[in-house]
Design a protein around this motif. Sequence first.
Motif, short mmCIF file in Angstrom:
data_model
loop_
_atom_site.label_atom_id
_atom_site.label_comp_id
_atom_site.label_asym_id
_atom_site.label_seq_id
_atom_site.Cartn_x
_atom_site.Cartn_y
_atom_site.Cartn_z
N TRP A 45 42.60 -27.61 42.61
CA TRP A 45 43.82 -27.62 43.44
C TRP A 45 43.35 -27.80 44.87
O TRP A 45 42.56 -27.02 45.39
CB TRP A 45 44.55 -26.30 43.24
N GLN A 88 50.39 -25.48 37.55
CA GLN A 88 51.27 -24.41 38.02
C GLN A 88 52.34 -25.06 38.88
O GLN A 88 52.03 -25.75 39.86
CB GLN A 88 50.47 -23.39 38.82
N PHE A 107 51.79 -18.23 34.06
CA PHE A 107 50.64 -18.43 34.95
C PHE A 107 49.58 -19.29 34.27
O PHE A 107 49.75 -19.74 33.15
CB PHE A 107 50.06 -17.07 35.37
N SER A 108 48.45 -19.46 34.97
CA SER A 108 47.44 -20.45 34.56
C SER A 108 46.81 -20.18 33.20
O SER A 108 46.80 -19.04 32.71
CB SER A 108 46.32 -20.48 35.61
N TRP A 132 55.49 -21.17 46.67
CA TRP A 132 55.12 -20.53 45.41
C TRP A 132 56.24 -19.59 45.00
O TRP A 132 56.62 -18.68 45.74
CB TRP A 132 53.80 -19.75 45.58
N ARG A 138 44.35 -12.21 33.84
CA ARG A 138 45.00 -13.52 33.70
C ARG A 138 44.04 -14.69 33.54
O ARG A 138 42.85 -14.57 33.71
CB ARG A 138 45.91 -13.79 34.90
N ASP A 139 44.67 -15.85 33.26
CA ASP A 139 44.04 -17.17 33.24
C ASP A 139 43.08 -17.37 32.06
O ASP A 139 41.89 -17.62 32.24
CB ASP A 139 43.32 -17.45 34.57
N TRP A 150 51.19 -18.49 50.79
CA TRP A 150 51.78 -19.23 49.66
C TRP A 150 53.14 -19.83 49.99
O TRP A 150 53.93 -20.11 49.12
CB TRP A 150 51.92 -18.33 48.43
N TYR A 187 40.35 -25.17 44.90
CA TYR A 187 40.46 -23.87 44.24
C TYR A 187 40.85 -24.04 42.78
O TYR A 187 41.43 -25.06 42.38
CB TYR A 187 41.53 -23.02 44.97
N MET A 232 56.76 -19.28 38.12
CA MET A 232 55.91 -20.37 37.66
C MET A 232 56.31 -21.01 36.33
O MET A 232 56.61 -20.32 35.35
CB MET A 232 54.46 -19.86 37.52
N GLU A 276 39.46 -15.44 39.16
CA GLU A 276 40.57 -16.21 38.62
C GLU A 276 40.07 -17.48 37.93
O GLU A 276 39.01 -18.01 38.25
CB GLU A 276 41.54 -16.61 39.75
N CYS A 277 40.90 -17.97 37.01
CA CYS A 277 40.75 -19.28 36.39
C CYS A 277 39.34 -19.61 35.89
O CYS A 277 38.74 -20.60 36.33
CB CYS A 277 41.23 -20.36 37.36
N ASN A 299 50.45 -25.58 42.24
CA ASN A 299 49.10 -25.07 42.51
C ASN A 299 48.17 -25.41 41.36
O ASN A 299 48.08 -26.61 41.03
CB ASN A 299 49.07 -23.62 43.01
N ASP A 300 47.46 -24.48 40.76
CA ASP A 300 46.31 -24.77 39.89
C ASP A 300 46.51 -25.84 38.81
O ASP A 300 47.55 -25.86 38.14
CB ASP A 300 45.95 -23.52 39.08
C1 FRU Z 1 45.20 -19.03 41.24
C2 FRU Z 1 46.31 -18.20 40.64
C3 FRU Z 1 46.02 -17.80 39.20
C4 FRU Z 1 47.38 -17.57 38.64
C5 FRU Z 1 48.18 -18.65 39.32
C6 FRU Z 1 49.62 -18.30 39.59
O1 FRU Z 1 45.61 -19.86 42.26
O2 FRU Z 1 46.55 -17.05 41.41
O3 FRU Z 1 45.16 -16.69 39.06
O4 FRU Z 1 47.42 -17.67 37.25
O5 FRU Z 1 47.52 -18.93 40.54
O6 FRU Z 1 50.33 -19.43 40.02
#
Ligand code: FRU
Length: 481
Positions: free
Chosen positions: A287, A55, A101-102, A63, A164-165, A297, A270, A66, A216-217, A38-39
Amino acid sequence: MDKKRNAANNYIEKYKNLAVKTSLQPALHFTPPLGWMNDPNGLIFFNGHYHLFYQYHPYETKWRQMYWGHAVSDDLITWRDLPIALAPSESYEDSPEGGCFSGTALEHEGMLYLFYTAVARNAAGDLVQKQCAAMSEDGLHFSKYENNPIIQTDHLGNENSHFRDPKVWKHDNTFYMLVGVSQDQVGKLALYKSENLFDWTFVNIVFEEPGGWMLECPDFYELDGQEVLTFSPVGIKGEYSTYLIGKMDYQEGVFHVESRGILDYGVDFYAPQTFLSTNGERYVIGWQNGWEWMDEWNGFGALTENNWCGAMSMPRRVSIRNKQLYSTIPGQVTALEGAQIIINDTQTNGYLKKVTEIQTPSIIELSLKSGESPITLMFKDQRTGMEDRFIIEDQLRYHSNENPLGRKTLTMPLAKKENRVKILLDLYSMEVFAEGEGTVLSVNSFFKGACEREFSFSCCEDDRIEKLVVTKLNAKRLITG
Ligand code: FRU
């Protein structure tokens, strides 16, 4: 800590040949060697290469716990896979539903630092998120900071499951970090500062988005003399990644917003992050699988059969025009242009025309005359009959007649005198760029055997298509490390 990473790398080496990476692989878009992606994470130029981390879960096309996958490139188009950078080896990140995670990357005094969110269960059994650091001298082997986590609790002093992120950068000899946090069901961005990259103090909540329960991110950068803050909100219909243009007040810890917009009007884009290129240009990568096509997921059928799942968007070059973010297909992509099919207005007048067997990757470029009549571009899978349509009127609409989740129509605003639209077509995706407005709409489109796609266009009454050019792109992606 290397045990888990070595095991995953050995697994990839052993099984990567199982992943179908030839005719069923997009030619231009980055995909993982095996398993789930993913990301994009930690995009940076370091030690002579562009590094893309992501990710990653190598063991399944879903998913799961990670890791950080890793690839390098010299041009942002052709990528070389490298061994996994981070594995969830420590107690603070070892839950099956957690991991690394990210986050982002930063170069400081010749070292490459990665900042990421560690996710594991606490003593009470809650999955909690904490900020961590890892570093490397060579950009290939990473060791985790011995006193991780560097931020244990959110700005209110609580262990938090939505914290996070981290995005880290340097400003006036101080380091800053933005972290997405959810508090009372509102998504916020928390700003921290540090003198040494390891000890952080909370400054303030720089931005909050009512309606989104988590942001996020985040990414933050200077562009054309202005400041840009981007994030991906959760809970807002469509989950569009958002940009804000404005000014960061570091003293007060507030981002003053002057304008805002959407990075991509499709639903398959995303968690975007940016590269700063060696000549000072900014490139955004997202992504590409987004949310809409996925079953919680759990991957999507068309790709999981191939033993890999997930793609990155093509990098887009961004600039600011009239306080809006303006995206274009970068020169590295147009440099791949090869054979062309050109159809001019005398051939299009009033009729439905067909161009069969469009090969991917290609760019379809439409030059339009101003006028009122709508133009429809239709992509049809010859085998399944599945259709994707783009309708250009005063806005651009996308519609698909058939897809697993019953996709709705998507729309993108167009400049009044929009006269050039480009569609970047690869095996499973279409990215539509409106040149006047600088907007983009990307969609995944799981045609089977995409080389047999048929493409037709229709244009009513007065003929608005001046010229239509289909240009094959000569792309070769390096597959192995
Ligand atoms: C966004 C997300 C982030 C997280 C990651 C986990 O797609 O949910 O916020 O860090 O993916 O894989």
